[in-house]
Design an enzyme around this catalytic site. Structure first.
Site, PDB file in Angstrom:
ATOM      1  N   GLY A   1      -2.964  12.517  -4.520  1.00  0.00           N
ATOM      2  CA  GLY A   1      -2.050  13.659  -4.502  1.00  0.00           C
ATOM      3  C   GLY A   1      -1.200  13.736  -3.248  1.00  0.00           C
ATOM      4  CE1 TYR A   2       1.282  18.323   0.893  1.00  0.00           C
ATOM      5  CE2 TYR A   2       2.273  16.444   1.989  1.00  0.00           C
ATOM      6  CZ  TYR A   2       2.147  17.806   1.830  1.00  0.00           C
ATOM      7  OH  TYR A   2       2.898  18.648   2.594  1.00  0.00           O
ATOM      8  CG  LEU A   3       1.913  13.314  -6.255  1.00  0.00           C
ATOM      9  CD1 LEU A   3       2.320  13.649  -7.692  1.00  0.00           C
ATOM     10  CD2 LEU A   3       1.038  12.069  -6.215  1.00  0.00           C
TER      11      LEU A   3
ATOM     12  CD  GLU B   1      11.971   7.893  -2.655  1.00  0.00           C
ATOM     13  OE1 GLU B   1      12.382   6.739  -2.481  1.00  0.00           O
ATOM     14  OE2 GLU B   1      12.535   8.910  -2.200  1.00  0.00           O
TER      15      GLU B   1
ATOM     16  CG  HIS C   1       1.901   8.954  -4.526  1.00  0.00           C
ATOM     17  ND1 HIS C   1       2.119   9.765  -3.447  1.00  0.00           N
ATOM     18  CD2 HIS C   1       0.672   8.427  -4.359  1.00  0.00           C
ATOM     19  CE1 HIS C   1       1.056   9.745  -2.657  1.00  0.00           C
ATOM     20  NE2 HIS C   1       0.170   8.933  -3.165  1.00  0.00           N
TER      21      HIS C   1
ATOM     22  CD  GLN D   1     -10.828   6.857  -1.495  1.00  0.00           C
ATOM     23  OE1 GLN D   1     -11.113   6.667  -2.673  1.00  0.00           O
ATOM     24  NE2 GLN D   1      -9.619   6.592  -1.023  1.00  0.00           N
TER      25      GLN D   1
ATOM     26  CG  MET E   1       1.730  -5.044  -2.726  1.00  0.00           C
ATOM     27  SD  MET E   1       0.084  -5.827  -2.687  1.00  0.00           S
ATOM     28  CE  MET E   1       0.312  -7.001  -1.348  1.00  0.00           C
TER      29      MET E   1
ATOM     30  CG  ASP F   1      -3.107   1.847   0.662  1.00  0.00           C
ATOM     31  OD1 ASP F   1      -3.506   2.207   1.775  1.00  0.00           O
ATOM     32  OD2 ASP F   1      -2.339   2.530  -0.036  1.00  0.00           O
TER      33      ASP F   1
ATOM     34  CD  GLN G   1      -6.642   1.443  -2.703  1.00  0.00           C
ATOM     35  OE1 GLN G   1      -7.451   2.260  -2.302  1.00  0.00           O
ATOM     36  NE2 GLN G   1      -5.431   1.786  -3.092  1.00  0.00           N
TER      37      GLN G   1
HETATM   38  P1  AMP Z   1      -3.058   7.549  -2.170  1.00  0.00           P
HETATM   39  O1  AMP Z   1      -2.649   8.835  -2.814  1.00  0.00           O
HETATM   40  O2  AMP Z   1      -2.707   7.455  -0.722  1.00  0.00           O
HETATM   41  O3  AMP Z   1      -4.474   7.144  -2.480  1.00  0.00           O
HETATM   42  O4  AMP Z   1      -2.165   6.429  -2.864  1.00  0.00           O
HETATM   43  C1  AMP Z   1      -2.166   6.260  -4.247  1.00  0.00           C
HETATM   44  C2  AMP Z   1      -1.462   4.977  -4.574  1.00  0.00           C
HETATM   45  O5  AMP Z   1      -0.129   5.035  -4.082  1.00  0.00           O
HETATM   46  C3  AMP Z   1      -2.133   3.748  -3.927  1.00  0.00           C
HETATM   47  O6  AMP Z   1      -2.086   2.670  -4.844  1.00  0.00           O
HETATM   48  C4  AMP Z   1      -1.240   3.494  -2.740  1.00  0.00           C
HETATM   49  O7  AMP Z   1      -1.231   2.133  -2.322  1.00  0.00           O
HETATM   50  C5  AMP Z   1       0.107   3.881  -3.310  1.00  0.00           C
HETATM   51  N1  AMP Z   1       1.055   4.156  -2.221  1.00  0.00           N
HETATM   52  C6  AMP Z   1       0.887   5.030  -1.197  1.00  0.00           C
HETATM   53  N2  AMP Z   1       1.943   4.959  -0.363  1.00  0.00           N
HETATM   54  C7  AMP Z   1       2.773   4.014  -0.862  1.00  0.00           C
HETATM   55  C8  AMP Z   1       4.012   3.462  -0.458  1.00  0.00           C
HETATM   56  N3  AMP Z   1       4.646   3.877   0.645  1.00  0.00           N
HETATM   57  N4  AMP Z   1       4.577   2.502  -1.223  1.00  0.00           N
HETATM   58  C9  AMP Z   1       3.959   2.067  -2.351  1.00  0.00           C
HETATM   59  N5  AMP Z   1       2.788   2.538  -2.788  1.00  0.00           N
HETATM   60  C10 AMP Z   1       2.202   3.498  -2.064  1.00  0.00           C
END
Ligand code: AMP
Length: 283
Positions: A31-33, A35, A37, A61, A148, A150, A153
């Site tokens: 969440g806290y979406l 660009e 996401h 985690q 990518m 992460d 991950q």
């Molecule tokens: P999170 O909410 O941080 O767990 O991220 C959820 C998904 O969004 C994960 O697969 C992250 O790798 C991806 N994500 C987060 N930030 C970015 C970004 N700047 N560019 C591309 N994917 C992202």
């Protein structure tokens, strides 16, 4: 967009989608979406008949001294964003739904975790593979989308899916950046003005490393030293790590060649920012 909060309702729904032979794309998030996401969502919507997004801040985690309680959350804002992007289903369970009782089985990641964030965040990827195994079963997705940003991950999840024969395909999506190069992250809101100004230097230091390789440098030690020098010159951040490894195996290498990752993590106050580039180098 339909919002589903209960695991059993999500299972019933994904079963119906499967019976209707619809191809399901899945985007797991905390969440806290932003660009980053929404780019994953757009890719899933393009490539699938149905897209499910999950929002779940997974306590498993986070380490004991990490930001689970403070992790930014804004359900209403996130729902508006998802509706605007025409996501079909939002899976929004609470912690009790996902972890209703003491587990009988626990998962431990054996490889690809003794480096980078895995080394600094013990148990982090065990928590990631546990929640994703559950979410993959619950959503019955055909494709799952990961950033990518992460990269470790992505490497671990690819290992999970191969090792345990999950009937799902992992789709990595390139890192989405601000105009000045800073990788988008929910944690960027922790940055002060001064830190925000310095943060784009993380990506610049990685581009410097890439340029050194293009110019023929083959010694990882020299490249890492140059990145560290650049960061200490241009930022006040506290360096957590800079590493150069093979990708996706995440093994140390003596000479640059094949597919490699250069990854770093830097503390700016309470924000820990990560970034990386993956490049293919002719051996
Ligand atoms: P999170 O909410 O941080 O767990 O991220 C959820 C998904 O969004 C994960 O697969 C992250 O790798 C991806 N994500 C987060 N930030 C970015 C970004 N700047 N560019 C591309 N994917 C992202």
């Amino acid at each position: 967009m339909k919002i589903i909060r209960k695991v059993n309702d999500m299972i019933t729904l994904s079963h119906e989608l499967k019976n209707a032979h619809l191809q399901i794309g899945f985007v797991p998030t905390m969440g806290y979406l932003h660009e980053g996401h929404t780019t994953l969502m757009e890719t899933s919507i393009r490539e699938n008949e149905v897209t499910i997004v999950s929002i779940f801040v997974n306590p498993l985690q986070f380490g004991p001294n990490e930001d689970f309680d403070q992790y930014p959350r804004d359900e209403k804002r996130d729902i508006d964003i998802l509706k605007k992007h025409q996501v079909n289903y939002l899976f929004l369970p609470d912690v009790q739904e996902i972890y209703p009782s003491e587990p009988t089985v626990s998962m431990t990641v054996q490889n690809r975790t003794n480096v980078l964030c895995g080394k600094r965040r013990p148990g982090h990827f065990d928590g990631v593979v546990t929640v994703l195994s559950k979410l993959f079963h619950i959503t019955k997705a055909d494709f799952a989308y990961f950033g990518m940003k992460d990269a470790q991950q992505v490497a671990v999840i690819q290992g999970l899916v191969e090792d345990l024969n999950f009937p799902i395909q992992i789709r990595p999506v390139p890192t989405v950046r601000e105009n000045d190069g800073l990788a988008r992250s929910s944690r960027n809101i922790y940055l002060s003005n001064q830190e925000r100004k310095q943060a784009p230097h993380l990506y610049r230091s990685l581009k410097l490393a890439e340029q050194l390789i293009i110019d023929g440098e083959i010694n990882p030690v020299i490249i890492i030293e140059e990145v560290k020098k650049y960061l200490s010159l241009h930022t006040d951040g506290k360096l957590d790590y800079v590493e150069l490894l093979s990708y996706p195996e995440l093994k140390p290498i003596q000479t640059i060649g094949g597919q490699i990752i250069i990854a770093l993590a830097v503390f700016f106050g309470k924000a820990r920012l990560i970034d990386n580039i993956v490049i293919q180098v002719e051996s």
